[in-house]
Structure formats: structure tokens, C-alpha cells
Design a protein around this motif. Structure first.
Motif, PDB file in Angstrom:
ATOM      1  N   PHE A  88      -8.128   9.007  14.463  1.00 28.66           N
ATOM      2  CA  PHE A  88      -7.773   9.293  12.596  1.00 28.66           C
ATOM      3  C   PHE A  88      -9.019   8.638  11.927  1.00 28.66           C
ATOM      4  O   PHE A  88      -9.444   7.941  12.447  1.00 28.66           O
ATOM      5  N   LYS A  89      -9.109   8.882  10.490  1.00 23.97           N
ATOM      6  CA  LYS A  89      -9.045   8.496   9.869  1.00 23.97           C
ATOM      7  C   LYS A  89      -9.038   7.826   8.419  1.00 23.97           C
ATOM      8  O   LYS A  89      -8.076   8.012   8.157  1.00 23.97           O
ATOM      9  N   MET A  90      -9.377   6.116   8.071  1.00 23.49           N
ATOM     10  CA  MET A  90      -9.193   5.696   7.425  1.00 23.49           C
ATOM     11  C   MET A  90     -10.035   6.125   5.388  1.00 23.49           C
ATOM     12  O   MET A  90     -10.946   5.861   5.778  1.00 23.49           O
ATOM     13  N   ILE A  91      -8.484   6.552   4.785  1.00 23.42           N
ATOM     14  CA  ILE A  91      -9.689   6.676   3.070  1.00 23.42           C
ATOM     15  C   ILE A  91      -8.962   5.451   2.642  1.00 23.42           C
ATOM     16  O   ILE A  91      -7.765   6.282   2.551  1.00 23.42           O
ATOM     17  N   TYR A  92      -9.567   4.513   2.034  1.00 23.11           N
ATOM     18  CA  TYR A  92      -8.744   3.803   1.438  1.00 23.11           C
ATOM     19  C   TYR A  92      -9.553   3.475  -0.288  1.00 23.11           C
ATOM     20  O   TYR A  92     -10.197   3.366  -0.961  1.00 23.11           O
ATOM     21  N   TYR A  93      -8.475   3.671  -0.896  1.00 17.93           N
ATOM     22  CA  TYR A  93      -8.629   3.516  -2.716  1.00 17.93           C
ATOM     23  C   TYR A  93      -8.404   2.125  -2.888  1.00 17.93           C
ATOM     24  O   TYR A  93      -7.092   1.488  -2.864  1.00 17.93           O
ATOM     25  N   ASN A  94      -8.865   0.981  -3.363  1.00 16.58           N
ATOM     26  CA  ASN A  94      -8.253   0.331  -4.354  1.00 16.58           C
ATOM     27  C   ASN A  94      -6.781   0.815  -5.852  1.00 16.58           C
ATOM     28  O   ASN A  94      -7.473   1.772  -6.259  1.00 16.58           O
ATOM     29  N   SER A  95      -6.388  -0.120  -6.922  1.00 13.92           N
ATOM     30  CA  SER A  95      -5.497   0.563  -7.388  1.00 13.92           C
ATOM     31  C   SER A  95      -5.661   1.062  -8.556  1.00 13.92           C
ATOM     32  O   SER A  95      -4.937   1.261  -8.947  1.00 13.92           O
ATOM     33  N   LEU A 129      -4.160   8.650   5.118  1.00 14.82           N
ATOM     34  CA  LEU A 129      -4.877   8.615   7.012  1.00 14.82           C
ATOM     35  C   LEU A 129      -4.701  10.700   6.905  1.00 14.82           C
ATOM     36  O   LEU A 129      -3.862  11.412   6.898  1.00 14.82           O
ATOM     37  N   GLU A 130      -6.339  10.573   7.692  1.00 16.39           N
ATOM     38  CA  GLU A 130      -6.892  11.742   7.698  1.00 16.39           C
ATOM     39  C   GLU A 130      -7.114  12.325   9.366  1.00 16.39           C
ATOM     40  O   GLU A 130      -7.778  11.207  10.027  1.00 16.39           O
ATOM     41  N   ASN A 131      -7.922  13.262  10.329  1.00 18.51           N
ATOM     42  CA  ASN A 131      -8.451  13.034  10.940  1.00 18.51           C
ATOM     43  C   ASN A 131     -10.166  12.922  11.001  1.00 18.51           C
ATOM     44  O   ASN A 131     -10.319  12.988  10.462  1.00 18.51           O
ATOM     45  N   ASP A 132      -9.835  12.766  12.737  1.00 18.39           N
ATOM     46  CA  ASP A 132     -10.853  12.445  12.944  1.00 18.39           C
ATOM     47  C   ASP A 132     -11.562  13.070  14.231  1.00 18.39           C
ATOM     48  O   ASP A 132     -10.694  13.562  14.798  1.00 18.39           O
ATOM     49  N   THR A 133     -11.839  14.108  13.716  1.00 25.19           N
ATOM     50  CA  THR A 133     -12.920  14.243  15.455  1.00 25.19           C
ATOM     51  C   THR A 133     -13.572  13.621  16.332  1.00 25.19           C
ATOM     52  O   THR A 133     -13.200  13.906  17.415  1.00 25.19           O
ATOM     53  N   PHE A 161       1.070  -1.119  -0.220  1.00 25.63           N
ATOM     54  CA  PHE A 161       0.296   0.038  -0.045  1.00 25.63           C
ATOM     55  C   PHE A 161       1.163   0.707  -0.184  1.00 25.63           C
ATOM     56  O   PHE A 161       1.953   1.517   1.052  1.00 25.63           O
ATOM     57  N   VAL A 162       0.224   2.566  -0.575  1.00 20.72           N
ATOM     58  CA  VAL A 162       0.542   3.390  -0.606  1.00 20.72           C
ATOM     59  C   VAL A 162       0.107   4.394   0.579  1.00 20.72           C
ATOM     60  O   VAL A 162      -1.296   4.607   0.693  1.00 20.72           O
ATOM     61  N   MET A 163       0.996   4.838   1.529  1.00 23.00           N
ATOM     62  CA  MET A 163      -0.135   5.277   2.831  1.00 23.00           C
ATOM     63  C   MET A 163       0.716   6.964   2.521  1.00 23.00           C
ATOM     64  O   MET A 163       2.123   7.366   2.415  1.00 23.00           O
ATOM     65  N   ILE A 164      -0.551   8.181   2.383  1.00 21.73           N
ATOM     66  CA  ILE A 164      -0.095   9.263   2.586  1.00 21.73           C
ATOM     67  C   ILE A 164      -0.842   9.846   3.437  1.00 21.73           C
ATOM     68  O   ILE A 164      -1.544   9.503   4.500  1.00 21.73           O
ATOM     69  N   ASP A 165      -0.270  10.631   4.740  1.00 21.07           N
ATOM     70  CA  ASP A 165      -0.310  11.500   5.631  1.00 21.07           C
ATOM     71  C   ASP A 165      -1.658  12.093   5.101  1.00 21.07           C
ATOM     72  O   ASP A 165      -0.367  13.391   4.417  1.00 21.07           O
ATOM     73  N   ASN A 166      -2.536  12.387   5.789  1.00 19.60           N
ATOM     74  CA  ASN A 166      -3.464  13.372   4.753  1.00 19.60           C
ATOM     75  C   ASN A 166      -4.143  14.790   5.752  1.00 19.60           C
ATOM     76  O   ASN A 166      -5.442  14.455   5.057  1.00 19.60           O
ATOM     77  N   ARG A 167      -3.484  14.669   6.472  1.00 20.48           N
ATOM     78  CA  ARG A 167      -4.135  15.027   8.150  1.00 20.48           C
ATOM     79  C   ARG A 167      -4.461  16.701   7.530  1.00 20.48           C
ATOM     80  O   ARG A 167      -5.160  17.392   8.753  1.00 20.48           O
ATOM     81  N   PHE A 168      -4.174  17.186   6.918  1.00 21.70           N
ATOM     82  CA  PHE A 168      -3.961  18.590   6.294  1.00 21.70           C
ATOM     83  C   PHE A 168      -4.480  18.913   5.539  1.00 21.70           C
ATOM     84  O   PHE A 168      -4.623  20.465   4.873  1.00 21.70           O
ATOM     85  N   GLY A 169      -5.458  17.898   4.796  1.00 19.62           N
ATOM     86  CA  GLY A 169      -6.201  18.410   3.522  1.00 19.62           C
ATOM     87  C   GLY A 169      -5.411  18.042   1.876  1.00 19.62           C
ATOM     88  O   GLY A 169      -6.113  18.684   1.125  1.00 19.62           O
ATOM     89  N   PHE A 170      -4.252  17.235   1.620  1.00 20.42           N
ATOM     90  CA  PHE A 170      -3.922  18.141   0.626  1.00 20.42           C
ATOM     91  C   PHE A 170      -4.362  17.470  -0.574  1.00 20.42           C
ATOM     92  O   PHE A 170      -3.615  18.031  -1.431  1.00 20.42           O
ATOM     93  N   PHE A 171      -3.820  16.312  -0.149  1.00 15.15           N
ATOM     94  CA  PHE A 171      -4.513  15.519  -1.323  1.00 15.15           C
ATOM     95  C   PHE A 171      -5.879  15.358  -1.758  1.00 15.15           C
ATOM     96  O   PHE A 171      -6.568  15.312  -1.255  1.00 15.15           O
ATOM     97  N   PRO A 172      -6.108  15.485  -3.707  1.00 18.61           N
ATOM     98  CA  PRO A 172      -6.902  15.633  -4.370  1.00 18.61           C
ATOM     99  C   PRO A 172      -7.019  14.246  -4.637  1.00 18.61           C
ATOM    100  O   PRO A 172      -7.362  14.033  -5.183  1.00 18.61           O
ATOM    101  N   LYS A 173      -8.184  13.567  -3.621  1.00 20.39           N
ATOM    102  CA  LYS A 173      -9.263  12.311  -3.110  1.00 20.39           C
ATOM    103  C   LYS A 173     -10.207  12.457  -4.282  1.00 20.39           C
ATOM    104  O   LYS A 173     -10.619  11.587  -4.727  1.00 20.39           O
ATOM    105  N   GLU A 174     -10.358  13.655  -5.119  1.00 21.05           N
ATOM    106  CA  GLU A 174     -11.081  13.643  -6.357  1.00 21.05           C
ATOM    107  C   GLU A 174     -10.665  12.872  -7.490  1.00 21.05           C
ATOM    108  O   GLU A 174     -11.538  12.452  -8.886  1.00 21.05           O
TER     109      GLU A 174
END
Length: 117
Positions: free
Chosen positions: A59-66, A51-55, A15-28
Motif C-alpha cells: 500500500f501507499k501512505m499519504i500523510y497530511y499535517n493537521s 491508505l492507498e493502492n500501490d502497484t 491520526f484520522v485514518m481513511i481507506d482511500n483505495r478507491f480514490g474517493f477522498f478529495p486529496k487537494e
């Protein structure tokens, strides 16, 4: 775009893991995720995990298939993400996190991650 990531492996899945706690990754951007996971022209992985922030949890996990599409929880990916969170000092030895299928509890016994740049 410069992107920092860690490539992890668990039980023959990688898996490619990215720290997206600052929301920079273009998820769409499905094409970007697919390109990063491409084994010939990208990093190469079975999926990409943010890996994203969660209140309410650690943390929150957002998973994408290849193929770049959002997917449900992946157990091996979840294990890698918990180790990644430990590596980032987001958690200590125990955590709760949220994924598309609900709440998860985890603990870390030992962590070995290799940083890829």
C-alpha cells in the motif's frame, strides 16, 4: 459527504485514518483535511493519513499535517497505518509500503484499534 474513518493513537500522537483505495477522498482539499483534524470543530487529530493502492508495494501512505498540508513520513503514523492495513485485511503480518521518503518494511505483532463513527 459521508466519511468512514478510524481514529488511532500511537505514542501521544493521534491520526484520522481513511481507506482511500478507491480514490474517493478529495486529496487537494486542504481545508477539508484541516477541518477534520480540528480539535474543536472536527474529529481532532495531529494528522490525517490515507491508505492507498500501490502497484509495487502492499500500500501507499499519504500523510497530511493537521493544517491540511501534505507532509513527509511520520513514524508513529506509519505504525498506525500498518495496524489499519491489518485491520482492513490488506496485509497479514508483514508488509512493505511506500511513503514520501521511500520504501518501508513493517511487521505486526499485535493490533488494537477502536472504530469511531
Amino acid at each position: 459527504m459521508q466519511l468512514e474513518f478510524i481514529n488511532t493513537k500511537e505514542q501521544e500522537n493521534d491520526f484520522v485514518m481513511i481507506d482511500n483505495r478507491f480514490g474517493f477522498f478529495p486529496k487537494e482539499n486542504v481545508q477539508l483535511v484541516a477541518r477534520l483534524c480540528d480539535r474543536r470543530f472536527g474529529i481532532g487529530a495531529d494528522g490525517l493519513i490515507l491508505l492507498e493502492n500501490d502497484t509495487d508495494t502492499d500500500f501507499k501512505m499519504i500523510y497530511y499535517n493537521s493544517d491540511g498540508n501534505l507532509s513527509s513520513m511520520c513514524g508513529n503514523g506509519g505504525r498506525c497505518l500498518v495496524a489499519f492495513a491489518k485491520y482492513l485485511n490488506v496485509i497479514q503480518d508483514r508488509c512493505t509500503f511506500i511513503a514520501t521518503d521511500g520504501l518501508h518494511h513493517a511487521s505486526v505483532a499485535m493490533t488494537e484499534l477502536f472504530l469511531c463513527k
